[in-house]
Design an enzyme around this catalytic site. Structure first.
Site, PDB file in Angstrom:
ATOM      1  N   GLY A  12      39.748  42.465  10.427  1.00 61.80           N
ATOM      2  CA  GLY A  12      38.794  41.386  10.224  1.00 61.80           C
ATOM      3  C   GLY A  12      37.384  41.804  10.596  1.00 61.80           C
ATOM      4  N   ASP A  38      53.369  41.166  14.509  1.00 65.36           N
ATOM      5  CA  ASP A  38      53.270  40.137  13.481  1.00 65.36           C
ATOM      6  C   ASP A  38      52.736  38.862  14.123  1.00 65.36           C
ATOM      7  OD1 ASP A  38      53.511  38.311  11.478  1.00 65.36           O
ATOM      8  OD2 ASP A  38      55.640  38.665  11.079  1.00 65.36           O
ATOM      9  N   THR A  64      42.546  32.482   8.436  1.00 64.43           N
ATOM     10  CA  THR A  64      41.201  31.980   8.151  1.00 64.43           C
ATOM     11  C   THR A  64      41.001  31.476   6.719  1.00 64.43           C
ATOM     12  OG1 THR A  64      40.449  34.224   7.619  1.00 64.43           O
ATOM     13  CG2 THR A  64      40.146  33.467   9.895  1.00 64.43           C
ATOM     14  N   THR A 103      36.406  28.198  16.153  1.00 64.94           N
ATOM     15  CA  THR A 103      35.524  27.863  15.038  1.00 64.94           C
ATOM     16  C   THR A 103      34.779  26.545  15.236  1.00 64.94           C
ATOM     17  OG1 THR A 103      35.558  27.297  12.658  1.00 64.94           O
ATOM     18  CG2 THR A 103      37.525  26.783  13.919  1.00 64.94           C
ATOM     19  N   TYR A 127      42.988  24.091   8.863  1.00 69.33           N
ATOM     20  CA  TYR A 127      42.452  25.265   9.567  1.00 69.33           C
ATOM     21  C   TYR A 127      41.817  24.850  10.887  1.00 69.33           C
ATOM     22  CZ  TYR A 127      39.031  28.855  10.785  1.00 69.33           C
ATOM     23  OH  TYR A 127      38.268  29.760  11.470  1.00 69.33           O
ATOM     24  N   TRP A 152      30.288  30.721  10.471  1.00 72.87           N
ATOM     25  CA  TRP A 152      29.648  31.403   9.346  1.00 72.87           C
ATOM     26  C   TRP A 152      29.475  32.905   9.611  1.00 72.87           C
ATOM     27  CZ3 TRP A 152      25.344  28.081   6.665  1.00 72.87           C
ATOM     28  CH2 TRP A 152      25.772  26.756   6.519  1.00 72.87           C
TER      29      TRP A 152
END
Length: 295
Positions: A12, A38, A64, A103, A127, A152
């Site tokens: 990521g 995992d 995500t 987030t 999410y 963002w």
């Protein structure tokens, strides 16, 4: 003291930057990808923590795909809440501190942003709901944990808004971008730098230290998605920048509902950690320069 870090996530945007910057800090970072642990299997992830016995665990892996999560809520919950909670419990058992990345989508955007860390949460989509569940699970399971909310995220790596806009512009596709959603862009490089700069403090701090809890991290300034696109093209394409039309969120149908203004307050970042983020435009310039070194 060289801080022994166990990182979940390798590909990521944040995980990539942590790996890239780690050599410049007094840390020894071991990163686990999906083949190693995992993230849909909480017990397997917890075992990795017990085996490694690190000083600090960084959870830089997540589900995500905001729209896809609406049709895969169980998987999103396992990855965003189940595994972080199990990892945090294992970290607490071996005496490690934990950083979990969350987030701005834990907010509904209707309560008068900018939101402080203790503002009421009310996620509008799966999410955001599963990330909030992850925050709660981590905080409950590990006495020395830090939930970092960000927004963002951009970088030269992986998938993000900057790369999407430049790809669409290169294809010559007419552009319309929503102009009634606003927030704070975040450089993955800046976030990684912040995390690594705090590694030693987190590894050594006792439970109850202000360094733990929840903090918001983003670059300074606020912008709409449309104006963000305009600035991306101005920096990357100059006189060749395409026109960017505007549209409303209500006219752009997606499976997941987005908050219109989930902008986060950054005051705690400076008060507790002594960090004042740079403007998002400056951070964007670095990303653009790496993506397009010879515009």
């Amino acid at each position: 003291m060289t801080v022994q870090i166990l990182q979940f996530g390798t590909t990521g945007q944040l995980a990539t930057e942590l790996l890239r910057q780690a050599p410049a800090h007094d840390v020894a970072l071991t990163a686990l990808g999906r083949a190693d642990a995992d993230f849909a299997d909480p017990a397997a992830c917890a075992r990795k923590v017990v085996e490694a016995r690190p000083d600090l665990v960084i959870i830089a892996a997540a589900y995500t795909a905001v729209d896809q999560a609406e049709s895969e809520p169980d998987l999103a919950r396992a990855v965003n809440a189940g595994s972080p909670g199990a990892i945090a419990a294992a970290a607490d058992a071996v005496g490690a501190a934990v950083i979990n990345v969350s987030t701005d989508y834990v907010f509904d955007g209707a309560g008068g942003a900018p939101y402080a860390e203790d503002a009421p949460t009310n996620p509008l989509n799966t999410y955001g709901a599963t990330k909030l569940e992850g925050e709660t699970a981590v905080a409950a399971a590990c006495r020395r944990s830090l939930n970092i909310r960000t927004s963002w995220v951009i970088s030269p790596h992986g998938k993000n808004f900057v790369k999407t806009m430049l790809r669409v512009a290169a294809a010559g596709t007419p552009l319309k971008v929503v102009d009634d959603q606003s927030g704070r862009p975040t450089s993955a490089a800046d976030l990684a730098g912040f995390i690594l700069s705090q590694a030693s403090r987190l590894a050594e701090a006792k439970a109850g230290d202000p360094v733990f809890g929840t903090v918001h991290f983003a670059n300074s300034g606020e912008v709409t998605w449309r104006d963000f696109a305009v600035e991306i093209f101005a920096q990357a394409l100059g006189e060749q920048a395409p026109e960017v039309g505007a549209q409303k969120t209500a006219d752009y149908k997606t499976p997941a509902q987005r908050p219109l203004r989930a902008t986060m307050d950054l005051g705690k970042l400076e008060r507790v950690y002594g960090v004042k983020p740079r403007p998002w435009q400056e951070a964007l310039a670095e990303v653009v320069a790496e993506i397009r070194p010879n515009p």
